[in-house]
Design a protein around this motif. Sequence first.
Motif, PDB file in Angstrom:
ATOM      1  N   ARG A 329     -15.930   6.165  -7.432  1.00  0.00           N
ATOM      2  CA  ARG A 329     -15.264   5.651  -6.229  1.00  0.00           C
ATOM      3  C   ARG A 329     -16.238   5.723  -5.059  1.00  0.00           C
ATOM      4  O   ARG A 329     -16.923   6.734  -4.883  1.00  0.00           O
ATOM      5  CB  ARG A 329     -14.021   6.482  -5.929  1.00  0.00           C
ATOM      6  CG  ARG A 329     -13.186   5.946  -4.788  1.00  0.00           C
ATOM      7  CD  ARG A 329     -11.965   6.806  -4.533  1.00  0.00           C
ATOM      8  NE  ARG A 329     -11.052   6.811  -5.676  1.00  0.00           N
ATOM      9  CZ  ARG A 329      -9.974   7.586  -5.748  1.00  0.00           C
ATOM     10  NH1 ARG A 329      -9.673   8.399  -4.750  1.00  0.00           N
ATOM     11  NH2 ARG A 329      -9.193   7.546  -6.810  1.00  0.00           N
ATOM     12  N   LYS A 334     -12.012   4.051   2.961  1.00  0.00           N
ATOM     13  CA  LYS A 334     -11.044   4.805   3.742  1.00  0.00           C
ATOM     14  C   LYS A 334      -9.600   4.425   3.395  1.00  0.00           C
ATOM     15  O   LYS A 334      -8.682   5.188   3.623  1.00  0.00           O
ATOM     16  CB  LYS A 334     -11.305   4.602   5.238  1.00  0.00           C
ATOM     17  CG  LYS A 334     -12.556   5.365   5.691  1.00  0.00           C
ATOM     18  CD  LYS A 334     -12.715   5.411   7.176  1.00  0.00           C
ATOM     19  CE  LYS A 334     -13.577   4.326   7.812  1.00  0.00           C
ATOM     20  NZ  LYS A 334     -14.680   3.770   7.061  1.00  0.00           N
ATOM     21  N   ASN A 335      -9.388   3.215   2.889  1.00  0.00           N
ATOM     22  CA  ASN A 335      -8.044   2.841   2.455  1.00  0.00           C
ATOM     23  C   ASN A 335      -8.116   2.196   1.071  1.00  0.00           C
ATOM     24  O   ASN A 335      -9.203   2.027   0.509  1.00  0.00           O
ATOM     25  CB  ASN A 335      -7.383   1.910   3.479  1.00  0.00           C
ATOM     26  CG  ASN A 335      -8.228   0.663   3.723  1.00  0.00           C
ATOM     27  OD1 ASN A 335      -8.731   0.051   2.777  1.00  0.00           O
ATOM     28  ND2 ASN A 335      -8.404   0.305   4.980  1.00  0.00           N
ATOM     29  N   LEU A 336      -6.970   1.836   0.513  1.00  0.00           N
ATOM     30  CA  LEU A 336      -6.936   1.389  -0.876  1.00  0.00           C
ATOM     31  C   LEU A 336      -7.759   0.114  -1.095  1.00  0.00           C
ATOM     32  O   LEU A 336      -8.508  -0.005  -2.071  1.00  0.00           O
ATOM     33  CB  LEU A 336      -5.488   1.165  -1.338  1.00  0.00           C
ATOM     34  CG  LEU A 336      -5.322   1.024  -2.841  1.00  0.00           C
ATOM     35  CD1 LEU A 336      -5.761   2.276  -3.586  1.00  0.00           C
ATOM     36  CD2 LEU A 336      -3.892   0.671  -3.212  1.00  0.00           C
ATOM     37  N   VAL A 339     -11.199   1.018  -1.325  1.00  0.00           N
ATOM     38  CA  VAL A 339     -11.514   1.671  -2.605  1.00  0.00           C
ATOM     39  C   VAL A 339     -11.906   0.589  -3.619  1.00  0.00           C
ATOM     40  O   VAL A 339     -12.914   0.698  -4.315  1.00  0.00           O
ATOM     41  CB  VAL A 339     -10.311   2.491  -3.129  1.00  0.00           C
ATOM     42  CG1 VAL A 339     -10.535   2.890  -4.590  1.00  0.00           C
ATOM     43  CG2 VAL A 339     -10.122   3.735  -2.287  1.00  0.00           C
TER      44      VAL A 339
ATOM     45  N   GLN B 100     -10.495  11.518  -8.619  1.00  0.00           N
ATOM     46  CA  GLN B 100      -9.779  12.595  -7.928  1.00  0.00           C
ATOM     47  C   GLN B 100      -8.401  12.774  -8.551  1.00  0.00           C
ATOM     48  O   GLN B 100      -7.650  11.797  -8.692  1.00  0.00           O
ATOM     49  CB  GLN B 100      -9.647  12.228  -6.434  1.00  0.00           C
ATOM     50  CG  GLN B 100      -9.792  13.408  -5.500  1.00  0.00           C
ATOM     51  CD  GLN B 100      -9.533  12.986  -4.063  1.00  0.00           C
ATOM     52  OE1 GLN B 100      -9.803  11.845  -3.660  1.00  0.00           O
ATOM     53  NE2 GLN B 100      -8.993  13.893  -3.266  1.00  0.00           N
ATOM     54  N   ILE B 106      -3.434  10.587 -10.277  1.00  0.00           N
ATOM     55  CA  ILE B 106      -4.690  10.165  -9.658  1.00  0.00           C
ATOM     56  C   ILE B 106      -4.474  10.063  -8.152  1.00  0.00           C
ATOM     57  O   ILE B 106      -3.501   9.451  -7.704  1.00  0.00           O
ATOM     58  CB  ILE B 106      -5.138   8.800 -10.227  1.00  0.00           C
ATOM     59  CG1 ILE B 106      -5.435   8.948 -11.729  1.00  0.00           C
ATOM     60  CG2 ILE B 106      -6.370   8.269  -9.487  1.00  0.00           C
ATOM     61  CD1 ILE B 106      -5.608   7.636 -12.450  1.00  0.00           C
ATOM     62  N   VAL B 107      -5.358  10.682  -7.396  1.00  0.00           N
ATOM     63  CA  VAL B 107      -5.230  10.662  -5.934  1.00  0.00           C
ATOM     64  C   VAL B 107      -5.922   9.415  -5.379  1.00  0.00           C
ATOM     65  O   VAL B 107      -7.056   9.110  -5.759  1.00  0.00           O
ATOM     66  CB  VAL B 107      -5.869  11.928  -5.317  1.00  0.00           C
ATOM     67  CG1 VAL B 107      -5.752  11.909  -3.802  1.00  0.00           C
ATOM     68  CG2 VAL B 107      -5.229  13.175  -5.905  1.00  0.00           C
ATOM     69  N   VAL B 108      -5.222   8.685  -4.522  1.00  0.00           N
ATOM     70  CA  VAL B 108      -5.836   7.540  -3.832  1.00  0.00           C
ATOM     71  C   VAL B 108      -5.581   7.689  -2.329  1.00  0.00           C
ATOM     72  O   VAL B 108      -4.688   8.441  -1.929  1.00  0.00           O
ATOM     73  CB  VAL B 108      -5.253   6.182  -4.319  1.00  0.00           C
ATOM     74  CG1 VAL B 108      -5.683   5.899  -5.744  1.00  0.00           C
ATOM     75  CG2 VAL B 108      -3.757   6.121  -4.173  1.00  0.00           C
ATOM     76  N   PRO B 109      -6.342   6.990  -1.493  1.00  0.00           N
ATOM     77  CA  PRO B 109      -6.064   7.067  -0.050  1.00  0.00           C
ATOM     78  C   PRO B 109      -4.669   6.531   0.268  1.00  0.00           C
ATOM     79  O   PRO B 109      -4.087   5.796  -0.540  1.00  0.00           O
ATOM     80  CB  PRO B 109      -7.134   6.174   0.574  1.00  0.00           C
ATOM     81  CG  PRO B 109      -8.147   5.944  -0.475  1.00  0.00           C
ATOM     82  CD  PRO B 109      -7.471   6.104  -1.777  1.00  0.00           C
TER      83      PRO B 109
END
Lengths: 473, 113
Positions: A329, A334-336, A339, B100, B106-109
């Motif tokens: 990643r 900072k946001n999806l 990502v 993560q 699963i961790v995402v923002p």
Amino acid sequence: MEIVKLSAIEIREKILSKELNCTEVVQAFLEQIKKNEKYNAVLEIFDDAMEKARELDEKIAKGFSGKLAGVPIIIKDNIFYDGKICSCSSKFMEKHVASYNSTVVEKILKEGAIIIGRANMDEFAMGSSTENSAFGVTHNPLDFDRVPGGSSGGSACAVALNMCPIALGTETGGSVRQPASFCGIYGLKPTYGRISRYGIVAYASSLDQVGIFTRNVEDNALMLEVIAGHDEHDSTSSSVAVENYNDNLKLQAEKVCVGVPEEILKMIKNMPCEKNLLNFIDFLEKNGIKTKKISLKDIELCLPTYYILAPAEATSNLARFDGVKYTTRSEKAKNLQEVYKESRSEGFGKEVKRRIMLGNFVLSSGYYDAYYKKAKRLQSEIRKEFKRAFLECDYIIMPTTIGEAFKIGSKSQNPVDTYKEDIFTVTANIAGIPSLSVPFGKGENGLPLGVQIMGDVFKEREIYQLAKFIEEK
Amino acid sequence: MQFKLLFHRSKKPVVFYFKGGEMDKKEIEHLAELSKLEFSEEELESFAGEFKSLLELADIVKNAEIGGEISYKSVDMNNLREDEPKESAPVETLLENAPQVKNDCIVVPRIME
């Protein structure tokens, strides 16, 4: 006796007759890999290879006699081997560990093979030169300045330099046959569905197949016998019975007919492979094999059809690499949305991005009918043409490549230049038929050339028969 | 282009028009958005150039005069197994590759602003 030059069949026989043991066999091949490190064919030697060899020696002492007992194998970096890194030669997957065994790995381990390492490849199997690997180019085993072909270039180079008797690769448009031809060895792309794709990282699912590299016909046939067959984990794997291919490799030369597509003869005019194919036809006839001109009128359309279908499927298959589940990643995200975007932009190499873009273009609204649907229609027509052709002949032959292996860096300017390399090989993937590249002849620089022997679906045995006949002459 | 010569050698009932697909930067940007990819200005320029020759290749298919049925069927397909529950890989193993992880997830923002 030089262990590394033995065939897989010889290694197994000598191990079972106690002339050799697995430990010394694996040791010899590991040394051979280290000696040839500069070719960059093998990305990782598996550190448990010696331990597995010792375990196998004990098993063999107790009577185990699997079909690949003690045979060291190298696998392409997109084939899952439980607990080992499987990176598809991509920065994006550098740390990715396979969480289960692919069916092919399961099957070869059951027969006593020892998997000693993983081979370099074009990132996500996209390329014809192994220049697209994130971990550096693999060099041609016969000329260090040239490419080994691709995308399974590492596997081909490993077999040609005796780092293992058999290596596994994968094919979508020629990724086994083309490097086999460039490295002077045998490379099989079986019938679509002959081998399970479970545990193989998908590129274009309707075209992908596992392929086999060897230095002789019988090792190739042995490997196919072990890994072919239906698998409940892959609904496209076929339930057509698997044969013991080596039981009957005798060709009845007077009874077979080899078809030569007229369109291919026209296409190769002035290409470096022209003389070699004509020599090959001559060679067959001198040895009592009948050849016949046939017609495959849309054969030239295979290449553009391929470069629509393959990217279209790739773009869907590669959507899963998003920085969320199993790829690196981006630290910037900072946001999806970031990502996805940042991770993919940092992780994928240039060629992969190019094919994702092309795939999304041919699938996007307004273009889908004109490109993707049309390509599917062409594919259906091409399949029918091959079906018809096989009513007139038992085999179809054509060159594997336009010429000898090209120089590293010589084709990286225009992507279409590299795509053209696949012009003869994509035909078998589009048609779904089996094809074996057989080393035959040399080019003007003394480097090997290959000829493809194609058969109708599930005619792998017949292909091996003709290949064996050629090998013996 | 060499490629055209290759095709001109054939006598086939297929007509090719080499208008040469052109694509402007805006279209490339739109494709990049669909692809969830980001490019620098330079990369965009270079892609636009490459796409021209890629589209020439693709346009051979677009312009081929061909009828017939489409078959999506493979050589031998859809050998589905019985729908029975079976063991699958353990969650912990599958999560080992995630960047993560927390509580087997699963961790995402944040996805809501």
